[in-house]
Design a protein around this motif. Sequence first.
Motif, PDB file in Angstrom:
ATOM      1  N   LYS A   1       0.823  -1.223   0.000  1.00 29.95           N
ATOM      2  CA  LYS A   1       0.000   0.000   0.000  1.00 29.95           C
ATOM      3  C   LYS A   1       0.855   1.271   0.000  1.00 29.95           C
TER       4      LYS A   1
ATOM      5  N   ASP B   1      -3.234  -5.655  -0.427  1.00 30.31           N
ATOM      6  CA  ASP B   1      -3.056  -4.227  -0.722  1.00 30.31           C
ATOM      7  C   ASP B   1      -3.387  -3.927  -2.179  1.00 30.31           C
TER       8      ASP B   1
ATOM      9  N   GLU C   1      -7.195  -3.820  -2.601  1.00 35.43           N
ATOM     10  CA  GLU C   1      -7.736  -2.563  -2.070  1.00 35.43           C
ATOM     11  C   GLU C   1      -7.513  -1.416  -3.060  1.00 35.43           C
ATOM     12  N   ALA C   2      -6.336  -1.381  -3.684  1.00 40.29           N
ATOM     13  CA  ALA C   2      -6.025  -0.315  -4.646  1.00 40.29           C
ATOM     14  C   ALA C   2      -6.846  -0.463  -5.920  1.00 40.29           C
TER      15      ALA C   2
END
Length: 525
Positions: free
Chosen positions: A214, A239, A242-243
Amino acid sequence: MVKVLISDKLSPRAKEIFEERGIEVDVNVGLEPAQLKEIIGQYDGLAIRSATTVTADLLESAENLKVVGRAGIGTDNVDKPAATQRGVVVMNTPFGNSITTAEHAVAMMMAVARQIPQANESTHQGKWEKSRFMGVELFNKTLGLIGSGNIGSIVADRAQGLKMKVVAFDPFLSPERAKEMGVKKVEMDELLSLADFITIHTPLTDGTRNMINKDTIAKMKDGVRIINCARGGIINEADLLEALNAGKVAGAALDVFEEEPAKSNPLFGNDKVVCTPHLGAASTEAQENVAIQVAEQMADYLLTGAVTNALNIPSVSAEDAPKLKPYMILAEQLGSFAGQLTESGIKGIRIEFEGQVAGLNTKPLVQAVLAGLLRPMTDCVNMVNAPVIARERSIDVAEVKNDRSSDYHTLIRLVVTTERMERSVSGTLFGGDKPRIVEIKGIGIEAELTKHMLYTTNQDKPGLIGELGTILAKAGANIATFHLGRAEEGGDALSLIQLDAPIDEAILKEIRDLPLVSQSKLLHF
């Protein structure tokens, strides 16, 4: 007879090559770890791909194993420190699938840019969703390479053919090599801020694990697309997901995953992700190439000592192996000579190469010296693990090369510094391939080192040779050769006596008790 096990699926050509070279080979694919452990002791070599895991536990049972050959690049399924400790060479084939893997990375970049897999599936379902699959061009975009080795450099070349700009981060990339590749060398943060596409070509190590996370994603351009055909674990998948959901990353193309085989993964089913099941090296040409290469490399090592693409020992070409062979014997004998005479802790060694030998590949010779030196002090030492054992014992190792002229056209000198003293021993080759000792502690002496040698140091006074000969004669010990040397008349002297059979400790004590003798020891070579 040398024996090799192929435990993963390889091209049949690998088995043929082993057999053509006179090596017995078994193909036994799909073994459970316990099954492999049960039989591994029979084999000198183990040829694998990614399915077999070579653990420290397995290596404990591999008492005859000399080499593990990985048909492919990645060796994270091999415990290399444990292999090195056990004296097992670990080889890979870094070039056999480079083109195939690079092409797959480029294909994945195109696929994620134009959403080809998603559009393909939609069209097969009878839909006609032209507006849904709006892609981006590669033309004039910036590609960020993380890693610029064999595969990365090929990707750079192909990307430039697509008229992309290429920037690269690689701690080992020299400015000259970057210029040759036509790429701009940058630091990681600059690459993250510049790149429209990022493709990863680095091994999985402690330093690269979760490299894309992240924090690094936050430094990237909005709408970046990430491609990984290297190793799972370099990208933190949670991560990345999520991005992707936040829109920071526009798409990802992944051929590798944290856990493989990846039967389930949080990224699966995400419309922004293109996935393939570790297909980077999966082409007919690549599989044939790596199978041929691993078989040839392993056969060369097992039969001639040639070392190619090893990860824990210096490479020795098939051409150099015959040239180095007599020097390897000499180097190990010099180390063994010093090791058998050393009775206190070794602080450091210096290995000097003079004349003809200075122009050769001396790294294997250094390891041969270390192996000979350490063998009298520790079990299971060989050229592969000797440097590790030396480091563990805090032994400093220095190498000096000098092509100056001397009394000998070629010379190796070993200087050992212990807690008590410094000892030197030098050797050369007679007739180009016959190792000889030519100097001990600065005293000139010419001797061949044989199976049973009696070494003495003494004062140069009349009568010693007679007394020594009398003791050996009474013990029934036959003298094959007798070599003498002295520093100066009446000063320090030494002898190397070749015996037909060893003598017992009582005879050695009788020799040591002679008034003129300061040291006496039986040596074995």
